[in-house]
Scaffold this motif. Structure first.
Motif: not given
Length: 132
Positions: A43-56
């Motif tokens: 499952p998706s863990g939600g949006p990536a933390p701010g300042g990172t390049r990952a989408g989700e």
């Protein structure tokens, strides 16, 4: 594959080896992929933390599983029980429609009864249910 009739969330924990939980779930996903399921995915863990390049982000110790029939759902539960018994460590929480079943690697007879009751509530024998 057709749309799932049953969707289950499988969440694995292993207090004896928390660092190995992600690898263990990958192995479980491989075994589950051998069944005729609509999907097996993290499952998706939600949006990536701010300042990172990952989408989700994804939750690597949890799997979403889609089963198209009651027998397939029962096969998923049986496979999970067997997988835990072979590991002899950890537990899996199975959630369907907000109801949770806690499976561990001990007490196979009690676990079998709990699984049968859980599956009967969520996936009654198809011969006993009217056609949809």
């Amino acid at each position: 594959m057709s749309d799932p009739r049953y969707e289950a969330v499988l969440t694995f924990t292993d207090e004896a080896d928390p660092g190995g939980a992600e690898d263990a779930v990958s192995l479980l996903a491989e075994e589950l992929s051998l069944l005729e399921l609509s999907f097996v995915r993290h499952p998706s863990g939600g949006p990536a933390p701010g300042g990172t390049r990952a989408g989700e982000t994804v939750v690597l110790t949890t799997l979403l599983v889609g089963a198209t029939s009651a027998p397939t759902l029962r096969a998923v539960l049986a496979l999970v029980q067997d997988w835990l018994a072979r590991r002899n460590s950890g537990s899996i929480d199975v959630t369907i429609d907000g109801e949770e079943l806690h499976l561990t690697s001990v007490s196979r007879a009690d676990q079998r009864r709990a699984v049968e009751l859980f599956a009967a509530r969520h996936a009654p024998r198809e011969a006993d249910t009217p056609d949809a």
